[in-house]
Design a protein around this motif. Sequence first.
Motif, PDB file in Angstrom:
ATOM      1  N   ARG A   1      29.871  13.594   0.975  1.00 13.96           N
ATOM      2  CA  ARG A   1      31.008  12.770   0.539  1.00 13.96           C
ATOM      3  C   ARG A   1      32.042  13.619  -0.184  1.00 13.96           C
ATOM      4  NH1 ARG A   1      32.761   9.524  -3.928  1.00 13.96           N
ATOM      5  NH2 ARG A   1      33.930   7.686  -3.141  1.00 13.96           N
TER       6      ARG A   1
ATOM      7  N   ARG B   1      35.907  14.221   1.206  1.00 16.66           N
ATOM      8  CA  ARG B   1      37.066  13.892   0.367  1.00 16.66           C
ATOM      9  C   ARG B   1      37.925  15.125   0.139  1.00 16.66           C
ATOM     10  NH1 ARG B   1      35.681  10.739  -4.935  1.00 16.66           N
ATOM     11  NH2 ARG B   1      37.913  10.302  -4.800  1.00 16.66           N
TER      12      ARG B   1
ATOM     13  N   PRO C   1      39.421   9.837   3.927  1.00 22.87           N
ATOM     14  CA  PRO C   1      39.067   8.715   3.050  1.00 22.87           C
ATOM     15  C   PRO C   1      37.667   8.207   3.400  1.00 22.87           C
ATOM     16  CG  PRO C   1      41.218   8.379   4.102  1.00 22.87           C
ATOM     17  CD  PRO C   1      40.551   9.512   4.818  1.00 22.87           C
TER      18      PRO C   1
END
Length: 232
Positions: free
Chosen positions: A104, A108, A113
């Motif tokens: 994650r 990012r 997104p």
Amino acid sequence: MLKCSHVLCKVDDLRATVRDYEELGFTVEWGSAPERAHNALIWFAEGPFIELFELPRAFAFLRWPLGAVFGAAAGARLARWAGPGEGWRDLALETADTDLAGVRSALRGAGVPVSRVMKGRRTRPDGGPVRYQFLAPRPAALPFVVSAYDPPQRPARIVHPNGARGIARVRMGVAEADRPFYDALIGEDRWLAAEPAARTGVLGVAVAGLESEPDPAKLHGAQLTAATRKDV
């Protein structure tokens, strides 16, 4: 590095679909006890597998509460899964880790997104627990990301009466606007073949070893064909 994990086929009647795929010569494993299962799996010795799943359209109304908790990308993904119609609905990418926090953060950092990490759990037909994590990029048509299963789930031996050995190629259409995000998610992958398309999504799956072309009437909307020499 993310790699192709599995291809998801949305169906209206899971039990009827399992019967049809078994009649086509595939060995199908229920995700949980058959009387309450919402998914079933077609495994191969290596590479991506196929997930058949059923999800009532009413689940689309959970888009907003889920989005409030895990982010808009999660809500949009649920709405996509719960939409009407049968056929290929999504593509999952996987990591070798059981925790997606690092993935994650990397996505990012690459400008993709993504939702918060969500934790999933199911109970196998034999009573054993299965734990996993997943997260949803945005736009919702992009592949989503799953962790490694805990414990691992691929059977030690898989035999399909129709001769199927594995997925040779997943054709993935990618819209021009989605291409930068797609490239940030996926590097080189031996099973994926991206091509320009008006809309992002799975276009077709070629399976190696099939002795004949499957009857389209039993595929429940999935574009699934026997692999040719160019697919292998």
